[in-house]
Write a protein that holds these residues in place. Structure first.
Motif, PDB file in Angstrom:
ATOM      1  N   ALA A   1      66.901 -45.342 -36.704  1.00 30.43           N
ATOM      2  CA  ALA A   1      66.630 -46.707 -37.141  1.00 30.43           C
ATOM      3  C   ALA A   1      65.467 -47.277 -36.347  1.00 30.43           C
ATOM      4  O   ALA A   1      65.251 -46.923 -35.179  1.00 30.43           O
ATOM      5  CB  ALA A   1      67.861 -47.584 -36.946  1.00 30.43           C
ATOM      6  N   THR A   2      64.724 -48.168 -36.984  1.00 32.70           N
ATOM      7  CA  THR A   2      63.601 -48.816 -36.320  1.00 32.70           C
ATOM      8  C   THR A   2      64.092 -49.884 -35.339  1.00 32.70           C
ATOM      9  O   THR A   2      63.553 -50.029 -34.244  1.00 32.70           O
ATOM     10  CB  THR A   2      62.665 -49.464 -37.360  1.00 32.70           C
ATOM     11  N   VAL A   3      65.120 -50.634 -35.744  1.00 35.09           N
ATOM     12  CA  VAL A   3      65.684 -51.699 -34.912  1.00 35.09           C
ATOM     13  C   VAL A   3      67.160 -51.402 -34.676  1.00 35.09           C
ATOM     14  O   VAL A   3      67.887 -51.024 -35.606  1.00 35.09           O
ATOM     15  CB  VAL A   3      65.516 -53.083 -35.574  1.00 35.09           C
ATOM     16  N   LEU A   4      67.588 -51.595 -33.439  1.00 30.81           N
ATOM     17  CA  LEU A   4      68.994 -51.435 -33.085  1.00 30.81           C
ATOM     18  C   LEU A   4      69.558 -52.801 -32.723  1.00 30.81           C
ATOM     19  O   LEU A   4      69.050 -53.475 -31.824  1.00 30.81           O
ATOM     20  CB  LEU A   4      69.129 -50.489 -31.894  1.00 30.81           C
ATOM     21  N   VAL A   5      70.601 -53.240 -33.438  1.00 32.07           N
ATOM     22  CA  VAL A   5      71.247 -54.526 -33.183  1.00 32.07           C
ATOM     23  C   VAL A   5      72.538 -54.285 -32.410  1.00 32.07           C
ATOM     24  O   VAL A   5      73.427 -53.573 -32.881  1.00 32.07           O
ATOM     25  CB  VAL A   5      71.546 -55.282 -34.491  1.00 32.07           C
ATOM     26  N   ASN A   6      72.625 -54.905 -31.248  1.00 31.78           N
ATOM     27  CA  ASN A   6      73.799 -54.778 -30.393  1.00 31.78           C
ATOM     28  C   ASN A   6      74.752 -55.932 -30.678  1.00 31.78           C
ATOM     29  O   ASN A   6      74.631 -57.016 -30.129  1.00 31.78           O
ATOM     30  CB  ASN A   6      73.364 -54.789 -28.926  1.00 31.78           C
ATOM     31  N   ALA A   7      75.706 -55.679 -31.579  1.00 31.42           N
ATOM     32  CA  ALA A   7      76.724 -56.665 -31.933  1.00 31.42           C
ATOM     33  C   ALA A   7      78.091 -56.143 -31.518  1.00 31.42           C
ATOM     34  O   ALA A   7      79.081 -56.328 -32.224  1.00 31.42           O
ATOM     35  CB  ALA A   7      76.689 -56.946 -33.429  1.00 31.42           C
ATOM     36  N   ALA A   8      78.143 -55.516 -30.356  1.00 26.97           N
ATOM     37  CA  ALA A   8      79.325 -54.776 -29.931  1.00 26.97           C
ATOM     38  C   ALA A   8      80.319 -55.607 -29.143  1.00 26.97           C
ATOM     39  O   ALA A   8      81.266 -55.055 -28.572  1.00 26.97           O
ATOM     40  CB  ALA A   8      78.899 -53.556 -29.110  1.00 26.97           C
ATOM     41  N   GLY A   9      80.135 -56.920 -29.054  1.00 30.16           N
ATOM     42  CA  GLY A   9      81.122 -57.775 -28.408  1.00 30.16           C
ATOM     43  C   GLY A   9      81.373 -57.388 -26.961  1.00 30.16           C
ATOM     44  O   GLY A   9      80.453 -57.340 -26.142  1.00 30.16           O
ATOM     45  N   ALA A  10      82.628 -57.077 -26.644  1.00 29.81           N
ATOM     46  CA  ALA A  10      83.001 -56.725 -25.278  1.00 29.81           C
ATOM     47  C   ALA A  10      82.283 -55.480 -24.781  1.00 29.81           C
ATOM     48  O   ALA A  10      82.147 -55.271 -23.572  1.00 29.81           O
ATOM     49  CB  ALA A  10      84.514 -56.528 -25.191  1.00 29.81           C
ATOM     50  N   TRP A  11      81.819 -54.652 -25.687  1.00 30.77           N
ATOM     51  CA  TRP A  11      81.137 -53.407 -25.343  1.00 30.77           C
ATOM     52  C   TRP A  11      79.608 -53.573 -25.293  1.00 30.77           C
ATOM     53  O   TRP A  11      78.893 -52.593 -25.148  1.00 30.77           O
ATOM     54  CB  TRP A  11      81.491 -52.323 -26.355  1.00 30.77           C
ATOM     55  N   ALA A  12      79.108 -54.791 -25.418  1.00 26.21           N
ATOM     56  CA  ALA A  12      77.668 -55.008 -25.558  1.00 26.21           C
ATOM     57  C   ALA A  12      76.870 -54.483 -24.371  1.00 26.21           C
ATOM     58  O   ALA A  12      75.829 -53.839 -24.544  1.00 26.21           O
ATOM     59  CB  ALA A  12      77.382 -56.496 -25.777  1.00 26.21           C
TER      60      ALA A  12
END
Length: 374
Positions: free
Chosen positions: A191-202
């Motif tokens: 992927a070109t962009v990685l979105v970190n929406a991992a909450g507690a695992w961010a």
């Protein structure tokens, strides 16, 4: 190896909402570690929407989300997600300063708030003990249908061809030739962009990607459901302690949901209710309400994850191209979801912000605010 414009890690309310927002404009992969999205935090919400929750710097995101939550586009949902509830914020007779400070904090916000006497509060909160003489009424507080909102975001993302893959914990992330390469469930994705929406695992996801964490801390919040004599009134408002030590609201069937408003630091993972916290919640409730607690009918715990300044983190990382933070949404991530996702969309796609966000200072939430500490 599949290629996407954007890969989102985490399919709770954060990941689902941003996937829905950008799905028409980009090819999107949505990765979820659990069997079903929303298992850890989204699915364990106390399910209320109130504009003061999270403080005056979060309030603009909450207020900007209201119209969408009440009247979503018909292609998104046939009905809204909010129901009238109201809230009464209370303090003891020797704690007038808490009520004064609360009103002062929101004096410039335009929120509907009224200072009430005990008599006025007790008219809406039967069996309220008379020591709670200071009250502030928030008539606009609502119940929010969290499950329906989350499901609508996931459904809308699917309609926009977002590819959701569950049971896919990310095991490796690396940057190669300007692209992100991710390994999850024995598959690889680019992927070109990685979105970190991992909450507690961010923060853990950031480390895996070679990005310095911003200090997002998971905190356990315990919830208890009880039966009482007399039972609760279905029309009773949400009741919040201005000292930050409790909140409760009526539950269908005459019970109550209550919390000691605790924040116990924890490692990311599946959390269970803490018996001491359950006992504290009941003790604090009994100090507020002149009712007898008959039994505990349910108890659970969830994670709320905060950045050091307790504001959400929305935007590109200052030190790593193509890494986008959408995390740190604490306990207000659901009630702010529509506005936060629209804001994230405008930043991620480089577009003008939606007109509904005109009162929001996006710089407050930029990931780059932590750059000087790194």
């Amino acid at each position: 190896m599949k290629h996407f414009d954007v890969a989102i890690i985490g399919a709770g309310i954060a990941g689902a909402s941003i996937a829905s927002e950008i799905g028409e404009d980009r090819s999107v992969l949505l990765l979820e570690a659990e069997d079903h999205p929303g298992y850890h935090s989204t699915g364990r919400s106390a399910a209320f929407w109130t504009e003061s929750y999270g403080g005056p710097l979060v309030q603009p995101l909450t207020s900007a989300s209201r119209l969408f939550l009440e009247n979503p586009p018909p292609e998104f949902s046939e009905s809204g997600f909010l129901r009238p509830r109201g809230a009464v914020n209370i303090s003891r007779d020797d704690e007038q300063h808490l009520a004064d400070q609360f009103l002062s904090d929101f004096a410039e916000s335009g929120l509907s708030m009224d200072r009430w006497s005990w008599e006025q509060a007790a008219a809406l909160v039967p069996n309220l003990k008379p020591i709670w003489t200071h009250a502030i009424h928030e008539p606009d507080c609502r119940d929010i249908d969290v499950a329906a909102l989350h499901a609508a975001y996931l459904r809308d993302a699917k309609r926009k061809n977002v590819e959701l893959i569950c049971r896919a914990p990310v095991s490796e992330i690396r940057k190669d030739g300007g692209m992100w390469e991710l390994s999850a469930r024995n598959e690889s994705y680019r992927a070109t962009v990685l979105v970190n929406a991992a909450g507690a695992w961010a923060d853990g996801i950031a480390r895996m990607a070679g990005v310095k964490p911003v200090g997002i801390q998971p905190l356990i919040r315990n919830m208890v459901q009880i039966e009482t004599d007399p039972p609760s009134s279905p029309d009773m408002p949400l009741v919040v302690g201005l000292d930050g030590s409790f909140y409760f609201k009526p539950e269908a069937g005459g019970g109550y949901w209550l919390s000691p408003h605790d924040e116990i630091p924890a490692e990311p993972g599946d959390v269970a209710p803490d018996e001491l916290s359950v006992a504290i919640a009941i003790d604090r409730f009994e100090k507020v309400m002149d009712v007898a607690v008959r039994r505990v009918t349910r108890k659970w715990a969830g994670l709320r994850s905060f950045a050091p300044d307790r504001l959400p983190v929305i935007g590109f990382d200052a030190g790593k191209d193509g890494f986008f933070w959408f995390a740190g949404q604490g306990g207000f991530g659901i009630q702010t979801a529509p506005a936060a996702a629209k804001l994230a969309r405008s930043i991620l796609l480089g577009q003008a912000a939606d007109a509904s966000l005109h009162l929001i200072n996006a710089r407050l939430y930029e990931a780059s605010r932590f750059a000087q500490d790194r």
